[in-house]
Enzyme design. Structure first.
Site, PDB file in Angstrom:
ATOM      1  N   GLU A 142       0.788  -1.232   0.000  1.00  0.00           N
ATOM      2  CA  GLU A 142       0.000   0.000   0.000  1.00  0.00           C
ATOM      3  C   GLU A 142       0.825   1.290   0.000  1.00  0.00           C
ATOM      4  O   GLU A 142       0.757   2.093   0.951  1.00  0.00           O
ATOM      5  CB  GLU A 142      -0.960   0.001   1.195  1.00  0.00           C
ATOM      6  CG  GLU A 142      -2.009  -1.087   1.122  1.00  0.00           C
ATOM      7  CD  GLU A 142      -3.092  -0.960   2.184  1.00  0.00           C
ATOM      8  OE1 GLU A 142      -2.992  -0.058   3.055  1.00  0.00           O
ATOM      9  OE2 GLU A 142      -4.038  -1.767   2.160  1.00  0.00           O
ATOM     10  N   GLU A 196      -5.603  -7.759  -0.381  1.00  0.00           N
ATOM     11  CA  GLU A 196      -6.304  -7.611   0.897  1.00  0.00           C
ATOM     12  C   GLU A 196      -7.780  -7.301   0.649  1.00  0.00           C
ATOM     13  O   GLU A 196      -8.112  -6.493  -0.217  1.00  0.00           O
ATOM     14  CB  GLU A 196      -5.714  -6.485   1.746  1.00  0.00           C
ATOM     15  CG  GLU A 196      -4.358  -6.762   2.351  1.00  0.00           C
ATOM     16  CD  GLU A 196      -3.922  -5.642   3.288  1.00  0.00           C
ATOM     17  OE1 GLU A 196      -4.797  -4.870   3.762  1.00  0.00           O
ATOM     18  OE2 GLU A 196      -2.714  -5.530   3.553  1.00  0.00           O
TER      19      GLU A 196
END
Length: 572
Positions: free
Chosen positions: A211, A318
């Site tokens: 991320e 995710e």
């Protein structure tokens, strides 16, 4: 998953030579979520709280129509723990902890095919440009070996958000990759060193970074390409997972400028784009909120289209839901979307498992009290293994017609039960109207029936919209105040909803019980039921397709009356 700092650890030992890879677990329980614990906040607390290679990037191809789903090559779970804790580097067993062999065995036995292993860059390489820490490397390689020796793919994931802390300032601040304190070359050097220790294990995939945020997509692309070049230069051929910036969100992919990631350069062309997707209002995964049972697949659409147009493969690194009806609907929906689009998706890893999650953590996938499998884990496992042909079908459905994904249950083809007034094509709004043919009409004239119509893109302006029409007039309609109503029973209407909410996906349900003289209607978010109704015989029904009433996504029929609680779960 955002972590913070603290004091350095003494006695760090450098590593000189790579060690050999050694080849060295029912009934469900419904658990309510605890809103106070989020995936990012919990990781600050520390653990004291408690594939085979294949080419994956290439030319786009048209997705094939299918009546069943196929398990994707890499379907698994995040095994958290090594990235835990606010103290950096920290002490293993106090501030952070690697998952155990028992954690690996549990998910391997359930049939998952990959496990994603988050860890902290600072712990594996405390000094930029220096050799890797031998104790931390041994822990990471030991877990990787445990995973791959069971035939699963291990995804190694530096969980740093494109930044890290350094000893020079006492680990006090996070510095972006590409800054003066953490040059891009240091990131490439880190990957060059780590890849050497993984080079001979074909069941390892390399996730470049978790991320990234706080830097432009163009800037991040240069950093990523530099790391890829370093990995390939030493001869490592494993699959690479390449994220975008702004937390690599699928929902925000284009808005974040991540279209630039079509410029990934891999000499082996053996990579996939990694995205993440959560289901709360801001897609952050910081609450137990789930916007709707279909928001996941909706949020994937623009990214999925972009990847297909550029001939790129994708991996959902995710996603997670609480064990609520709407959460489980959303989980099934997003798994179905990926399985139905294997030309784009190579797989997924759900968030999250690991030995130190509190039992009431909203996304916990570890066994519940008494070793019972959690409902989210059970559902995920059904999509990870060879998939039962009927797994996508609504429970109890006699007919299930998924127009968006081009698959049918209970008949051989759409033309057997539906008649389209104009030519239609997959992935596009259906033009004109859809007539319900004899077999489906016969079902709706039985003593009991329920008909579920799933639509998206309805007109949000005031006025009545027909959802289902009949020879004698509307059968199910959205009223000008946003309620769902049926002229079969003028007094039966749901509570009003905001008109703009109808632009999103809505599930509209009509249930009837002729012997019991009752009718019920429901739309995502609200329902109503009434007694003392006399139902007519239906001689002709149609549903609008395209235009103001929106796109028909799915039509499902049941030969039973669906009462309040099951209906609420069905439309969630």
């Amino acid at each position: 998953m955002h972590t913070t700092r603290q004091s350095p650890r003494n006695g760090i030992s450098p590593i000189v030579t790579p060690p050999e890879f050694g080849l060295r677990p029912d009934e469900g329980e419904f658990l309510a979520p605890t809103p106070g614990l989020s995936r990012r906040s919990i990781l600050k607390l520390g653990c004291g709280l408690a594939a085979a290679a294949w080419p994956v990037a290439g030319e786009a191809r048209q997705a094939r129509a299918t009546t069943r789903l196929t398990a994707l090559p890499m379907c698994g779970i995040n095994l958290a723990g090594a990235e835990f804790g606010d103290i950096v580097p920290g002490e293993h067993g106090t501030d952070f902890m690697y998952p155990t062999a028992a954690n690996v065995a549990y998910f391997a036995d359930l049939g998952f095919s990959c496990l994603r292993v988050p860890f902290r860059w600072e712990r594996l390489q405390p000094e930029l440009g220096s050799p890797l820490d031998i104790a931390e490397l041994d822990r990471l390689l030991g877990l990787v070996s445990e995973i791959t020796s069971r035939g699963l793919t291990a995804i190694v994931d530096p969980h740093n958000y494109a930044r890290r802390r350094i000893a020079a300032d006492g680990w006090a601040a996070e510095h972006l990759i590409g800054s003066e304190h953490v040059p891009s070359e240091a990131f490439a050097s880190f990957w060059r060193q780590l890849a050497i220790f993984l080079i001979d294990n074909e069941r390892v995939a390399l996730g470049l970074m978790n991320e990234p945020y706080g830097l432009s997509a163009d800037h991040w692309l240069k950093i990523a390409n530099g790391a890829i070049a370093a990995i390939r230069d030493i001869g490592a051929e494993q699959l690479l997972l390449v994220p975008g910036t702004r937390y690599s969100g699928a929902h925000s992919w284009l808005g974040a400028g991540n279209a630039a990631m079509s410029g990934v350069i891999d000499p082996l062309n053996h990579f996939a784009i990694e995205v993440h997707q959560y289901f709360d209002g801001n897609s952050s995964g910081t609450s137990s909120e789930v916007v709707s049972g279909s928001c996941g697949s909706e949020r994937l659409q623009d990214f999925q289209t972009w990847a297909r147009e550029h001939g790129l493969k994708a991996f959902l690194g995710e996603f997670g839901v609480p064990a609520t009806p709407v959460g489980l609907n959303a989980l099934s929906d997003i798994c179905q979307e990926m399985s139905a689009n294997p030309d784009v998706w190579i797989g997924w890893a759900a968030w999250s498992a690991g030995p130190f999650w509190p039992a009431d953590y909203i996304f916990n996938l570890e066994p519940a009290a008494g070793g019972k499998i959690r409902e989210q884990t059970r559902l995920l496992a059904s999509y990870a293994k060879p998939i039962d042909p009927g797994v996508w079908v609504k429970p109890g459905a006699v007919l299930d017609l998924d127009l968006a994904r081009e698959r049918v249950h209970g008949c051989d083809s759409f033309s057997e039960v539906l008649e389209f007034s104009a030519e239609r094509a997959p992935r596009t709004p259906q033009p004109g109207t859809i007539n319900l043919k004899a077999r489906l009409l016969d079902l709706l004239n039985r003593p009991q029936f329920s008909l579920l119509i799933e639509i998206e893109g309805s007109d949000g302006t005031p006025g009545n919209l027909e959802i289902i029409g009949g020879t004698a007039g509307p059968l199910l309609l959205r009223t000008s105040d946003g309620a769902l109503a049926t002229p079969l029973a003028p007094t039966v209407t749901t509570d009003p909803q905001m008109l703009h909410s109808w632009r999103q996906r809505r599930r509209c349900l009509l249930s009837a019980d002729r012997p019991g003289a009752r009718v019920g209607i429901a739309v995502t978010g609200t329902r109503s039921e009434s007694l003392g109704i006399s139902l007519p015989t239906f001689t002709g029904l149609h549903t609008s397709a395209g235009g103001g009433s929106g796109r028909i996504v799915r039509i499902t029929a049941f030969d039973e009356f669906i009462a309040s609680r099951p209906a609420e779960e069905l439309i969630a």
